[in-house]
Design a protein around this motif. Structure first.
Motif, PDB file in Angstrom:
ATOM      1  N   MET A   1       0.849  -1.198   0.000  1.00 37.42           N
ATOM      2  CA  MET A   1       0.000   0.000   0.000  1.00 37.42           C
ATOM      3  C   MET A   1       0.890   1.254   0.000  1.00 37.42           C
ATOM      4  O   MET A   1       1.838   1.335   0.779  1.00 37.42           O
ATOM      5  CB  MET A   1      -0.870  -0.014   1.271  1.00 37.42           C
ATOM      6  N   SER A   2       0.589   2.205  -0.879  1.00 39.02           N
ATOM      7  CA  SER A   2       1.393   3.435  -0.914  1.00 39.02           C
ATOM      8  C   SER A   2       1.027   4.319   0.270  1.00 39.02           C
ATOM      9  O   SER A   2      -0.009   4.126   0.926  1.00 39.02           O
ATOM     10  CB  SER A   2       1.115   4.195  -2.208  1.00 39.02           C
ATOM     11  N   ALA A   3       1.855   5.312   0.529  1.00 28.87           N
ATOM     12  CA  ALA A   3       1.559   6.256   1.615  1.00 28.87           C
ATOM     13  C   ALA A   3       0.226   6.955   1.343  1.00 28.87           C
ATOM     14  O   ALA A   3      -0.585   7.149   2.255  1.00 28.87           O
ATOM     15  CB  ALA A   3       2.690   7.276   1.736  1.00 28.87           C
ATOM     16  N   THR A   4       0.002   7.299   0.094  1.00 27.82           N
ATOM     17  CA  THR A   4      -1.233   8.006  -0.261  1.00 27.82           C
ATOM     18  C   THR A   4      -2.452   7.128   0.035  1.00 27.82           C
ATOM     19  O   THR A   4      -3.465   7.602   0.571  1.00 27.82           O
ATOM     20  CB  THR A   4      -1.185   8.401  -1.756  1.00 27.82           C
ATOM     21  N   GLN A   5      -2.353   5.844  -0.284  1.00 29.74           N
ATOM     22  CA  GLN A   5      -3.461   4.913   0.013  1.00 29.74           C
ATOM     23  C   GLN A   5      -3.633   4.748   1.524  1.00 29.74           C
ATOM     24  O   GLN A   5      -4.756   4.672   2.026  1.00 29.74           O
ATOM     25  CB  GLN A   5      -3.188   3.549  -0.626  1.00 29.74           C
ATOM     26  N   HIS A 168       5.429   5.529  13.961  1.00 29.15           N
ATOM     27  CA  HIS A 168       5.274   5.026  12.587  1.00 29.15           C
ATOM     28  C   HIS A 168       4.971   6.196  11.668  1.00 29.15           C
ATOM     29  O   HIS A 168       4.270   7.131  12.061  1.00 29.15           O
ATOM     30  CB  HIS A 168       4.110   4.016  12.524  1.00 29.15           C
ATOM     31  N   TYR A 169       5.536   6.149  10.457  1.00 28.18           N
ATOM     32  CA  TYR A 169       5.115   7.160   9.487  1.00 28.18           C
ATOM     33  C   TYR A 169       5.202   6.629   8.072  1.00 28.18           C
ATOM     34  O   TYR A 169       5.937   5.674   7.797  1.00 28.18           O
ATOM     35  CB  TYR A 169       5.924   8.454   9.643  1.00 28.18           C
ATOM     36  N   VAL A 170       4.397   7.244   7.207  1.00 26.65           N
ATOM     37  CA  VAL A 170       4.458   6.976   5.765  1.00 26.65           C
ATOM     38  C   VAL A 170       4.471   8.324   5.068  1.00 26.65           C
ATOM     39  O   VAL A 170       3.874   9.290   5.546  1.00 26.65           O
ATOM     40  CB  VAL A 170       3.258   6.130   5.257  1.00 26.65           C
ATOM     41  N   LEU A 171       5.163   8.379   3.932  1.00 27.16           N
ATOM     42  CA  LEU A 171       5.258   9.666   3.239  1.00 27.16           C
ATOM     43  C   LEU A 171       5.450   9.440   1.744  1.00 27.16           C
ATOM     44  O   LEU A 171       6.307   8.652   1.339  1.00 27.16           O
ATOM     45  CB  LEU A 171       6.461  10.444   3.798  1.00 27.16           C
ATOM     46  N   ASP A 172       4.638  10.123   0.946  1.00 28.99           N
ATOM     47  CA  ASP A 172       4.842  10.165  -0.503  1.00 28.99           C
ATOM     48  C   ASP A 172       5.221  11.583  -0.891  1.00 28.99           C
ATOM     49  O   ASP A 172       4.609  12.544  -0.406  1.00 28.99           O
ATOM     50  CB  ASP A 172       3.538   9.826  -1.255  1.00 28.99           C
ATOM     51  N   THR A 173       6.241  11.692  -1.733  1.00 28.78           N
ATOM     52  CA  THR A 173       6.607  13.000  -2.281  1.00 28.78           C
ATOM     53  C   THR A 173       6.220  12.976  -3.742  1.00 28.78           C
ATOM     54  O   THR A 173       6.603  12.060  -4.473  1.00 28.78           O
ATOM     55  CB  THR A 173       8.135  13.205  -2.150  1.00 28.78           C
TER      56      THR A 173
END
Ligand SMILES: Nc1nc2c([nH]c(=O)n2[C@H]2C[C@H](O)[C@@H](COP(=O)(O)OP(=O)(O)OP(=O)(O)O)O2)c(=O)[nH]1
Length: 176
Positions: A1-5, A168-173
């Motif tokens: 799963m992407s950060a955006t999802q 925890h973190y997720v990030l999309d650039t």
């Protein structure tokens, strides 16, 4: 799963979502890029340098207008919602707190007036190379450099209940 999802799924499943704005005013000063930060003097995030922003109010016509209103209230300058450039979304959660913070992030370059201290913030211009990350929210170092390079960001940071440690973190650039 992407950060955006991941972010979309968090927002979809959240029981309470609170909407906030966060805006960064930037300028070119004799060929050197600078960003206006404010030292938060009270309330949530007190003692930290940050962009300008706050809760979106029911009376705000749009979220961008809310961002402009907050910048005017906190730094005594005039900016217009129509000049706010959408730079993405940040989601914050805190262990044990049911609400999810949905922060709408903007950059703005057009303003009038001179930034001055208010009850809430003490503004100061910083060169991009001198941003005081150690005195900012601990997530900022992950995404603010990308934003200032011109990219959009979508991320989620899950903090412990102490509002300091990120577990925890997720990030999309999104390349611009
Ligand atoms: N850079 C950064 N900003 C954050 C983080 N978490 C977080 O809430 N913010 C921003 C979003 C908002 O701009 C601001 C919090 O809003 P606020 O509590 O000051 O809202 P407000 O001015 O409406 O509140 P009030 O004191 O008037 O009641 O902090 C973070 O981790 N990093």
């Amino acid at each position: 799963m992407s950060a955006t999802q991941h972010v979309a799924s968090t927002l979809q499943n959240a029981v309470i979502i609170k909407h906030y704005t966060l805006a960064f005013l930037t300028r070119d000063q004799n060929g050197c890029n600078e960003v206006l930060l404010g030292m938060k003097k009270r309330g949530f995030g007190a003692g930290k340098w940050n962009g300008f922003g706050g809760k979106v109010e029911p009376s705000d016509p749009t979220v961008a207008d809310a961002a402009a209103r907050e910048m005017t209230e906190e730094a005594n300058i005039t900016v217009h919602g129509s000049d706010m450039q959408d730079k993405g979304t940040l989601v914050f959660t805190f262990t044990g707190k049911p609400e999810v913070m949905h922060v709408h992030v903007y950059q703005v370059t057009k303003y009038s007036g001179i930034p001055t201290e208010t009850e809430e913030m003490r503004p100061q211009w910083y060169q991009y190379s001198a941003i005081p990350y150690s005195s900012m929210w601990s997530d900022d170092k992950y995404w603010l450099p990308s934003l200032l390079e011109g990219h959009k960001i979508i991320g989620q940071f899950d903090f412990d209940s102490d509002e300091a440690k990120i577990h925890h973190y997720v990030l999309d650039t999104i390349e611009h």
